[in-house]
Motif scaffolding. Structure first.
Motif, PDB file in Angstrom:
ATOM      1  N   ALA A  24       3.269   0.101   2.083  1.00 25.59           N
ATOM      2  CA  ALA A  24       2.709  -0.151   3.420  1.00 25.59           C
ATOM      3  C   ALA A  24       1.200   0.033   3.387  1.00 25.59           C
ATOM      4  O   ALA A  24       0.697   1.110   3.038  1.00 25.59           O
ATOM      5  CB  ALA A  24       3.330   0.806   4.432  1.00 25.59           C
ATOM      6  N   ASP A  26      -0.624  -1.490   6.176  1.00 24.90           N
ATOM      7  CA  ASP A  26      -0.949  -2.134   7.462  1.00 24.90           C
ATOM      8  C   ASP A  26      -1.698  -1.209   8.417  1.00 24.90           C
ATOM      9  O   ASP A  26      -1.994  -1.589   9.549  1.00 24.90           O
ATOM     10  CB  ASP A  26       0.341  -2.623   8.141  1.00 24.90           C
ATOM     11  CG  ASP A  26       1.320  -1.488   8.412  1.00 24.90           C
ATOM     12  OD1 ASP A  26       1.440  -0.588   7.562  1.00 24.90           O
ATOM     13  OD2 ASP A  26       1.974  -1.503   9.466  1.00 24.90           O
ATOM     14  N   TYR A  29      -4.453  -1.910  11.310  1.00 23.95           N
ATOM     15  CA  TYR A  29      -4.267  -2.676  12.557  1.00 23.95           C
ATOM     16  C   TYR A  29      -4.515  -1.812  13.788  1.00 23.95           C
ATOM     17  O   TYR A  29      -4.831  -2.325  14.850  1.00 23.95           O
ATOM     18  CB  TYR A  29      -2.884  -3.350  12.607  1.00 23.95           C
ATOM     19  CG  TYR A  29      -1.758  -2.562  13.216  1.00 23.95           C
ATOM     20  CD1 TYR A  29      -1.008  -1.677  12.453  1.00 23.95           C
ATOM     21  CD2 TYR A  29      -1.432  -2.705  14.566  1.00 23.95           C
ATOM     22  CE1 TYR A  29       0.027  -0.952  13.010  1.00 23.95           C
ATOM     23  CE2 TYR A  29      -0.394  -1.981  15.132  1.00 23.95           C
ATOM     24  CZ  TYR A  29       0.340  -1.106  14.352  1.00 23.95           C
ATOM     25  OH  TYR A  29       1.369  -0.380  14.911  1.00 23.95           O
ATOM     26  N   MET A  55       3.592  -4.527   2.825  1.00 19.50           N
ATOM     27  CA  MET A  55       3.543  -4.630   4.295  1.00 19.50           C
ATOM     28  C   MET A  55       2.088  -4.546   4.747  1.00 19.50           C
ATOM     29  O   MET A  55       1.401  -3.548   4.482  1.00 19.50           O
ATOM     30  CB  MET A  55       4.356  -3.500   4.915  1.00 19.50           C
ATOM     31  CG  MET A  55       4.348  -3.473   6.419  1.00 19.50           C
ATOM     32  SD  MET A  55       5.643  -2.370   6.971  1.00 19.50           S
ATOM     33  CE  MET A  55       5.169  -2.091   8.667  1.00 19.50           C
ATOM     34  N   ARG A  76       2.865  -7.435   9.393  1.00 18.84           N
ATOM     35  CA  ARG A  76       2.757  -6.676  10.651  1.00 18.84           C
ATOM     36  C   ARG A  76       2.347  -7.662  11.752  1.00 18.84           C
ATOM     37  O   ARG A  76       1.298  -8.286  11.668  1.00 18.84           O
ATOM     38  CB  ARG A  76       1.710  -5.586  10.461  1.00 18.84           C
ATOM     39  CG  ARG A  76       1.100  -5.014  11.705  1.00 18.84           C
ATOM     40  CD  ARG A  76       2.031  -4.229  12.561  1.00 18.84           C
ATOM     41  NE  ARG A  76       2.501  -3.018  11.942  1.00 18.84           N
ATOM     42  CZ  ARG A  76       3.301  -2.120  12.581  1.00 18.84           C
ATOM     43  NH1 ARG A  76       3.688  -2.317  13.831  1.00 18.84           N
ATOM     44  NH2 ARG A  76       3.719  -1.048  11.967  1.00 18.84           N
ATOM     45  N   SER A 111       6.438  -2.583  15.932  1.00 13.99           N
ATOM     46  CA  SER A 111       6.780  -1.205  16.310  1.00 13.99           C
ATOM     47  C   SER A 111       7.411  -1.138  17.687  1.00 13.99           C
ATOM     48  O   SER A 111       7.013  -1.886  18.588  1.00 13.99           O
ATOM     49  CB  SER A 111       5.521  -0.335  16.317  1.00 13.99           C
ATOM     50  OG  SER A 111       5.011  -0.194  15.018  1.00 13.99           O
ATOM     51  N   VAL A 143       9.838  -0.994  13.350  1.00 13.11           N
ATOM     52  CA  VAL A 143       9.250   0.307  13.018  1.00 13.11           C
ATOM     53  C   VAL A 143       9.477   1.211  14.217  1.00 13.11           C
ATOM     54  O   VAL A 143       8.995   0.918  15.319  1.00 13.11           O
ATOM     55  CB  VAL A 143       7.728   0.174  12.754  1.00 13.11           C
ATOM     56  CG1 VAL A 143       7.105   1.532  12.454  1.00 13.11           C
ATOM     57  CG2 VAL A 143       7.458  -0.811  11.623  1.00 13.11           C
ATOM     58  N   LYS A 173      12.673   0.888  10.060  1.00  8.40           N
ATOM     59  CA  LYS A 173      11.845   1.900   9.389  1.00  8.40           C
ATOM     60  C   LYS A 173      11.712   3.105  10.300  1.00  8.40           C
ATOM     61  O   LYS A 173      11.465   2.956  11.505  1.00  8.40           O
ATOM     62  CB  LYS A 173      10.476   1.301   9.113  1.00  8.40           C
ATOM     63  CG  LYS A 173       9.435   2.274   8.654  1.00  8.40           C
ATOM     64  CD  LYS A 173       8.197   1.522   8.290  1.00  8.40           C
ATOM     65  CE  LYS A 173       7.040   2.455   8.079  1.00  8.40           C
ATOM     66  NZ  LYS A 173       5.875   1.741   7.563  1.00  8.40           N
ATOM     67  N   TYR A 175      11.228   7.816  10.258  1.00  5.74           N
ATOM     68  CA  TYR A 175      10.760   8.999   9.538  1.00  5.74           C
ATOM     69  C   TYR A 175      11.956   9.782   9.024  1.00  5.74           C
ATOM     70  O   TYR A 175      13.019   9.767   9.632  1.00  5.74           O
ATOM     71  CB  TYR A 175       9.898   9.879  10.459  1.00  5.74           C
ATOM     72  CG  TYR A 175       8.613   9.184  10.810  1.00  5.74           C
ATOM     73  CD1 TYR A 175       7.517   9.253   9.951  1.00  5.74           C
ATOM     74  CD2 TYR A 175       8.509   8.411  11.945  1.00  5.74           C
ATOM     75  CE1 TYR A 175       6.345   8.572  10.230  1.00  5.74           C
ATOM     76  CE2 TYR A 175       7.332   7.724  12.239  1.00  5.74           C
ATOM     77  CZ  TYR A 175       6.261   7.812  11.374  1.00  5.74           C
ATOM     78  OH  TYR A 175       5.115   7.130  11.639  1.00  5.74           O
ATOM     79  N   GLY A 195       6.301   7.319   4.678  1.00  2.00           N
ATOM     80  CA  GLY A 195       5.874   8.537   3.995  1.00  2.00           C
ATOM     81  C   GLY A 195       5.197   9.511   4.937  1.00  2.00           C
ATOM     82  O   GLY A 195       5.277  10.719   4.776  1.00  2.00           O
ATOM     83  N   GLY A 196       4.482   8.976   5.933  1.00  2.00           N
ATOM     84  CA  GLY A 196       3.717   9.824   6.841  1.00  2.00           C
ATOM     85  C   GLY A 196       2.399  10.236   6.213  1.00  2.00           C
ATOM     86  O   GLY A 196       1.989   9.698   5.181  1.00  2.00           O
ATOM     87  N   ARG A 223       0.261   6.042   2.707  1.00  2.00           N
ATOM     88  CA  ARG A 223      -0.787   7.010   2.397  1.00  2.00           C
ATOM     89  C   ARG A 223      -0.465   7.915   1.214  1.00  2.00           C
ATOM     90  O   ARG A 223      -1.357   8.269   0.441  1.00  2.00           O
ATOM     91  CB  ARG A 223      -1.104   7.855   3.652  1.00  2.00           C
ATOM     92  CG  ARG A 223      -1.853   7.058   4.691  1.00  2.00           C
ATOM     93  CD  ARG A 223      -1.824   7.703   6.045  1.00  2.00           C
ATOM     94  NE  ARG A 223      -0.512   7.610   6.651  1.00  2.00           N
ATOM     95  CZ  ARG A 223      -0.209   8.049   7.865  1.00  2.00           C
ATOM     96  NH1 ARG A 223      -1.145   8.640   8.588  1.00  2.00           N
ATOM     97  NH2 ARG A 223       1.008   7.899   8.351  1.00  2.00           N
TER      98      ARG A 223
HETATM   99  C1  5RP Z   1       2.204   2.314  10.965  1.00  2.00           C
HETATM  100  C2  5RP Z   1       3.143   1.927   9.898  1.00  2.00           C
HETATM  101  C3  5RP Z   1       2.798   2.291   8.494  1.00  2.00           C
HETATM  102  O1  5RP Z   1       3.105   1.195   7.687  1.00  2.00           O
HETATM  103  C4  5RP Z   1       3.602   3.486   8.122  1.00  2.00           C
HETATM  104  O2  5RP Z   1       3.203   4.571   8.827  1.00  2.00           O
HETATM  105  C5  5RP Z   1       3.809   3.687   6.602  1.00  2.00           C
HETATM  106  O3  5RP Z   1       2.827   4.278   6.019  1.00  2.00           O
HETATM  107  P1  5RP Z   1       2.747   5.849   5.708  1.00  2.00           P
HETATM  108  O4  5RP Z   1       3.664   6.091   4.530  1.00  2.00           O
HETATM  109  O5  5RP Z   1       1.306   6.014   5.372  1.00  2.00           O
HETATM  110  O6  5RP Z   1       3.212   6.610   6.914  1.00  2.00           O
HETATM  111  O7  5RP Z   1       4.159   1.345  10.137  1.00  2.00           O
HETATM  112  O8  5RP Z   1       2.831   2.181  12.199  1.00  2.00           O
END
Ligand code: 5RP
Length: 258
Positions: A24, A26, A29, A55, A76, A111, A143, A173, A175, A195-196, A223
Motif C-alpha cells: 500500500a 496510497d 491521497y 495499491m 484508490r 474507504s 477499506v 481491508k 486492522y 500494517g498501521g 509504512r
Molecule cells: C489508508 C490506507 C492505507 O493503504 C493503509 O493504511 C495501509 O497502509 P499502512 O500499512 O501504512 O497502514 O488504506 O486509508
C-alpha cells in the motif's frame, strides 16, 4: 462469479495458497508527501518484485510507475479530505470506473467509516462503486477505516467488515485486533490487514503472522515496509510469513535482519 472479476481477483490473491502481499502506497491521497514516499519511484521500484499487487492513486500510477512493470494495480478511488481536517470520513468517489478500466487496474479501493457521521455516504458510495465495477468485471476492495474515536476491537471491526462484505465488496481491508478469528469467521470474503503506523520490524512481522494464522488472506501493508531501514529485506520477510509459513521470529532473523 463473472470470469473477468474472478480473473482479476486471482491476480491479487494468489490461487496456489489463497494469500497475498499487497503493497500500500496510497497514503498521499489524504496525507500528502508521507515519510518514505517523498520520491515514490526510487523508494518503491526495488520493492515491486516482491509485492503481489500495488495499491496507489492514479496520479502516482501515471507519473511514477513504469507502465512496462507487470504488477496488478489496486487503484484508490476515494478521497476528498486531508489530515488537516478533524473528521476524515467525508469521502466521495474520485475516479470513474471508465478511467480505472483505461488504467488497466485489477481492483479499485474505497474507504468506509462505520460509526462516523458520514457512515451512510461511505456505504452508498461503496454500493455504487460495486455496481459500476460489476459492469466491467472490476473487484472492489473496501477499506474499513477507523476514526480516532473508534475502538479497534473485534466487535467493532467485525461489524465494519461484515457491512462491507454484505454491500458486495470482493476483498475487505481492516486492522488486526485481539480475537481476530471472530472478524474472519463472520466475513464471507477474503480479509487483508493494514500494517498501521510504523512499529519495530519484529512487531509488524508478528502482526502479519497472527493475521494469517487467524485466517486473513494476507496483508495490505505500507509504512511498516517503505519506512523500514531495510525495506527490501522487510517485504521479503513479510512474503516469507504470508506465503511460506515462516514465524515472525524466523523471518526476522533469517531475512529482515540480514
Ligand atoms: C489508508 C490506507 C492505507 O493503504 C493503509 O493504511 C495501509 O497502509 P499502512 O500499512 O501504512 O497502514 O488504506 O486509508
Amino acid at each position: 462469479m463473472d470470469y473477468g472479476l474472478k480473473n482479476r481477483l486471482s491476480r491479487i490473491i494468489k490461487p496456489n495458497d489463497n494469500r497475498t502481499v499487497m503493497l500500500a502506497i496510497d497514503h498521499g491521497y489524504f496525507m500528502g508527501p508521507t515519510s518514505g514516499l517523498e520520491d515514490v519511484k526510487n523508494s518503491i521500484t526495488p520493492l515491486l518484485p516482491y509485492a503481489d499487487s500495488l495499491m496507489l492513486t492514479r496520479g502516482i500510477l501515471r507519473n511514477q510507475i513504469d507502465a512496462g512493470i507487470d504488477i496488478p494495480i489496486v487503484l484508490r478511488v476515494s478521497g476528498g479530505t486531508s489530515i488537516l481536517k478533524d473528521d476524515l470520513s467525508d469521502e466521495d468517489i474520485t475516479v470513474s470506473m471508465e478511467e480505472a478500466v483505461r488504467l488497466n487496474v485489477s481492483a479499485v479501493a474505497l474507504s468506509i467509516f462505520i460509526g462516523s457521521k458520514n457512515e451512510k455516504q461511505g456505504i452508498i458510495n461503496l454500493a455504487r462503486l460495486i455496481d459500476e465495477g460489476n459492469k466491467f468485471g472490476i473487484p472492489v476492495l473496501a477499506v474499513t477505516a477507523v476514526g480516532r474515536e473508534m475502538a479497534r476491537d473485534a466487535r467493532y471491526l467485525s461489524l465494519a467488515v461484515r457491512i462491507a462484505a454484505e454491500t458486495g465488496a470482493s476483498i475487505v481491508k481492516t486492522y488486526y485486533c485481539e480475537d481476530f478469528e471472530k472478524v474472519i469467521n463472520t466475513c464471507p470474503v477474503p480479509v487483508v490487514v493494514a500494517g498501521g503506523k510504523k512499529t519495530a520490524e519484529r512487531d509488524a512481522l508478528e502482526l502479519a503472522y497472527n493475521a494469517v494464522r487467524s485466517g486473513a488472506a494476507g496483508v495490505d501493508m505500507g509504512r511498516n515496509i517503505f519506512q523500514s531501514e531495510k525495506p527490501v529485506n522487510m517485504i521479503k520477510a513479510v512474503r516469507a510469513v504470508v506465503h511460506e509459513g515462516l514465524t515472525a521470529e524466523e523471518a526476522y532473523n533469517t531475512i529482515c535482519n540480514k
